[in-house]
Design a protein around this motif. Structure first.
Motif, PDB file in Angstrom:
ATOM      1  N   THR A   1       0.816  -1.214   0.000  1.00 42.50           N
ATOM      2  CA  THR A   1       0.000   0.000   0.000  1.00 42.50           C
ATOM      3  C   THR A   1       0.852   1.267   0.000  1.00 42.50           C
ATOM      4  O   THR A   1       0.944   1.976  -1.000  1.00 42.50           O
ATOM      5  N   ILE A   2       1.479   1.563   1.120  1.00 42.53           N
ATOM      6  CA  ILE A   2       2.259   2.792   1.264  1.00 42.53           C
ATOM      7  C   ILE A   2       3.669   2.621   0.713  1.00 42.53           C
ATOM      8  O   ILE A   2       4.226   3.531   0.090  1.00 42.53           O
ATOM      9  N   ALA A   3       4.254   1.460   0.909  1.00 39.98           N
ATOM     10  CA  ALA A   3       5.634   1.231   0.472  1.00 39.98           C
ATOM     11  C   ALA A   3       5.780   1.395  -1.040  1.00 39.98           C
ATOM     12  O   ALA A   3       6.800   1.896  -1.519  1.00 39.98           O
ATOM     13  N   SER A   4       4.778   0.974  -1.799  1.00 39.59           N
ATOM     14  CA  SER A   4       4.876   1.106  -3.252  1.00 39.59           C
ATOM     15  C   SER A   4       4.868   2.573  -3.668  1.00 39.59           C
ATOM     16  O   SER A   4       5.608   2.971  -4.574  1.00 39.59           O
ATOM     17  N   GLU A   5       4.036   3.383  -3.010  1.00 35.16           N
ATOM     18  CA  GLU A   5       4.015   4.816  -3.321  1.00 35.16           C
ATOM     19  C   GLU A   5       5.362   5.452  -2.983  1.00 35.16           C
ATOM     20  O   GLU A   5       5.861   6.313  -3.722  1.00 35.16           O
ATOM     21  N   ALA A   6       5.955   5.012  -1.880  1.00 31.01           N
ATOM     22  CA  ALA A   6       7.264   5.544  -1.492  1.00 31.01           C
ATOM     23  C   ALA A   6       8.342   5.126  -2.492  1.00 31.01           C
ATOM     24  O   ALA A   6       9.223   5.919  -2.843  1.00 31.01           O
ATOM     25  N   SER A   7       8.277   3.883  -2.960  1.00 30.67           N
ATOM     26  CA  SER A   7       9.284   3.401  -3.907  1.00 30.67           C
ATOM     27  C   SER A   7       9.170   4.104  -5.250  1.00 30.67           C
ATOM     28  O   SER A   7      10.155   4.231  -5.971  1.00 30.67           O
ATOM     29  N   TRP A   8       7.952   4.549  -5.598  1.00 31.82           N
ATOM     30  CA  TRP A   8       7.751   5.296  -6.848  1.00 31.82           C
ATOM     31  C   TRP A   8       8.022   6.788  -6.680  1.00 31.82           C
ATOM     32  O   TRP A   8       7.890   7.548  -7.645  1.00 31.82           O
ATOM     33  N   SER A   9       8.344   7.200  -5.455  1.00 35.18           N
ATOM     34  CA  SER A   9       8.550   8.626  -5.133  1.00 35.18           C
ATOM     35  C   SER A   9       7.303   9.463  -5.386  1.00 35.18           C
ATOM     36  O   SER A   9       7.391  10.648  -5.719  1.00 35.18           O
ATOM     37  N   SER A  10       6.134   8.839  -5.236  1.00 38.01           N
ATOM     38  CA  SER A  10       4.872   9.553  -5.441  1.00 38.01           C
ATOM     39  C   SER A  10       4.150   9.851  -4.139  1.00 38.01           C
ATOM     40  O   SER A  10       3.146  10.570  -4.140  1.00 38.01           O
ATOM     41  N   LEU A  11       4.655   9.330  -3.029  1.00 34.74           N
ATOM     42  CA  LEU A  11       3.975   9.497  -1.751  1.00 34.74           C
ATOM     43  C   LEU A  11       3.928  10.963  -1.332  1.00 34.74           C
ATOM     44  O   LEU A  11       2.885  11.469  -0.900  1.00 34.74           O
ATOM     45  N   ARG A  12       5.039  11.662  -1.457  1.00 34.29           N
ATOM     46  CA  ARG A  12       5.071  13.061  -1.038  1.00 34.29           C
ATOM     47  C   ARG A  12       4.165  13.929  -1.899  1.00 34.29           C
ATOM     48  O   ARG A  12       3.604  14.930  -1.435  1.00 34.29           O
ATOM     49  N   TYR A  13       3.989  13.533  -3.172  1.00 33.99           N
ATOM     50  CA  TYR A  13       3.111  14.309  -4.050  1.00 33.99           C
ATOM     51  C   TYR A  13       1.645  14.072  -3.691  1.00 33.99           C
ATOM     52  O   TYR A  13       0.812  14.977  -3.836  1.00 33.99           O
ATOM     53  N   LEU A  14       1.310  12.869  -3.256  1.00 34.42           N
ATOM     54  CA  LEU A  14      -0.046  12.604  -2.790  1.00 34.42           C
ATOM     55  C   LEU A  14      -0.366  13.452  -1.567  1.00 34.42           C
ATOM     56  O   LEU A  14      -1.453  14.023  -1.449  1.00 34.42           O
ATOM     57  N   LEU A  15       0.591  13.527  -0.647  1.00 36.13           N
ATOM     58  CA  LEU A  15       0.376  14.307   0.563  1.00 36.13           C
ATOM     59  C   LEU A  15       0.335  15.801   0.272  1.00 36.13           C
ATOM     60  O   LEU A  15      -0.325  16.560   0.983  1.00 36.13           O
ATOM     61  N   ALA A  16       1.033  16.219  -0.767  1.00 35.05           N
ATOM     62  CA  ALA A  16       1.039  17.635  -1.133  1.00 35.05           C
ATOM     63  C   ALA A  16      -0.166  18.018  -1.965  1.00 35.05           C
ATOM     64  O   ALA A  16      -0.367  19.196  -2.260  1.00 35.05           O
ATOM     65  N   ALA A  17      -1.007  17.051  -2.358  1.00 37.03           N
ATOM     66  CA  ALA A  17      -2.129  17.304  -3.270  1.00 37.03           C
ATOM     67  C   ALA A  17      -3.163  18.327  -2.791  1.00 37.03           C
ATOM     68  O   ALA A  17      -3.645  19.080  -3.624  1.00 37.03           O
ATOM     69  N   PRO A  18      -3.613  18.374  -1.535  1.00 33.79           N
ATOM     70  CA  PRO A  18      -3.136  17.604  -0.390  1.00 33.79           C
ATOM     71  C   PRO A  18      -4.146  16.525   0.024  1.00 33.79           C
ATOM     72  O   PRO A  18      -5.324  16.797   0.139  1.00 33.79           O
ATOM     73  N   VAL A  19      -3.649  15.318   0.217  1.00 35.88           N
ATOM     74  CA  VAL A  19      -4.436  14.230   0.778  1.00 35.88           C
ATOM     75  C   VAL A  19      -4.005  14.065   2.229  1.00 35.88           C
ATOM     76  O   VAL A  19      -2.834  13.794   2.493  1.00 35.88           O
ATOM     77  N   PRO A  20      -4.902  14.249   3.204  1.00 32.63           N
ATOM     78  CA  PRO A  20      -4.524  14.068   4.611  1.00 32.63           C
ATOM     79  C   PRO A  20      -3.957  12.672   4.844  1.00 32.63           C
ATOM     80  O   PRO A  20      -4.398  11.700   4.218  1.00 32.63           O
ATOM     81  N   ARG A  21      -3.012  12.581   5.740  1.00 33.86           N
ATOM     82  CA  ARG A  21      -2.355  11.291   5.966  1.00 33.86           C
ATOM     83  C   ARG A  21      -3.331  10.214   6.412  1.00 33.86           C
ATOM     84  O   ARG A  21      -3.269   9.074   5.929  1.00 33.86           O
TER      85      ARG A  21
END
Length: 287
Positions: free
Chosen positions: A103-123
């Motif tokens: 779930t979260i690890a794949s977003e981190a490995s793609w370097s897209s996690l920070r962009y999701l949070l900046a969208a902003p999607v609450p954690r």
């Protein structure tokens, strides 16, 4: 990394609850190759077993003992129950660990996690959406296997009552209802694996590490359960209750083992889910 939107004035029309809708996350995950491959593997297993029985002939009781495997070809219901029996211990663990650990690890490995949070999607919203979809896919995997097995078994061996290895039968209708209970229990018993994989996914940027860690620790639990010297301490291991569902396919079902197994698994899972949400809320996200 803290999101600026949490500190600054939000734009007009912005609603945190509308970010990353479940349908969007579900479609994203359904289109992924690993979801399609896992679905194909689970759907293929009943065909593989049917071919194996066709080549090897009718199974016979070993040393005068009749097991669920020995009644696999008695009816479609028996074939579906056999598929659950051979897969509950390990095969059904894999999709749960895969869907929840990726779930979260794949977003981190793609370097897209920070962009999701900046969208902003609450954690919390991000975790909630991904967890619900992951659990939904895990449940779908557990439903897919017996449904395909029931269809394949009915075509190959006919629609009939479920023959119980210890004696007696269950009508086809009653057997179908009991199989629903079995699936529900297997899903509940795998929540601890889901919680472990999900928690690990928030701690690492490597999806394989989260998935492998969850599967590995589940195997360790199975090994510990085999150590009879632990005595009653094994009752606190989720693995100790993984086959308690067999009590549901008896003429008079026993619910004690399934209730205890569900309680143990859900308790561990709630703790692990809470750790995941708490830890991720404080995590410095740089990926």
């Amino acid at each position: 990394m803290s999101t600026l939107a949490e500190r600054a004035e939000v734009a007009d029309g912005y609603r945190a609850g509308r970010t990353l809708p479940l349908r969007v996350e579900l479609m994203r995950q359904l289109k992924r190759r690993r979801t399609l491959v896992m679905g194909a593997i689970l759907a293929a297993l009943p065909f593989v077993l049917a071919v194996a029985f066709a080549i090897g002939g009718q199974p016979d009781g070993r040393e005068g003992r009749v097991t669920l495997m020995d009644t696999a070809t008695a009816s479609g219901a028996n074939f579906a129950a056999t598929n659950l029996f051979v897969s509950a211990g390990f095969l059904l663990v894999v999709p749960v660990a895969l869907f929840c650990g990726d779930t979260i690890a794949s977003e981190a490995s793609w370097s897209s996690l920070r962009y999701l949070l900046a969208a902003p999607v609450p954690r919390a919203r991000l975790l909630w959406s991904k967890l619900v979809v992951a659990l939904g896919l895990s449940l779908a995997a557990m439903v897919l296997l017996p449904v395909v097995a029931l269809a394949v078994g009915t075509v190959a061996y006919g629609w009939g009552p479920l023959e119980i290895p210890t004696g007696g039968t269950l009508s086809a209708g009653t057997a179908a209802q009991r199989l629903v209970v079995v699936i529900a229990f297997i899903f509940a018993s795998q929540l601890v694996t889901a919680g472990l994989a999900f928690w690990l996914s928030t701690k690492t940027d490597a999806p394989l590490g989260a998935v492998g860690g969850a599967v590995g620790l589940t195997i360790v639990g199975n090994v510990l359960d085999a150590v009879t010297a632990l005595g009653d301490w094994r009752h606190f291991l989720p693995a100790h209750w993984q086959f308690a569902w067999a009590d549901a396919v008896q003429p008079t079902p026993e619910w004690g083992g399934m209730i205890q197994g569900t309680a143990v698994s859900v308790t561990y899972a709630m703790v692990l889910f809470a750790l995941a949400f708490r830890g991720f809320a404080r995590k410095d996200v740089v990926s």
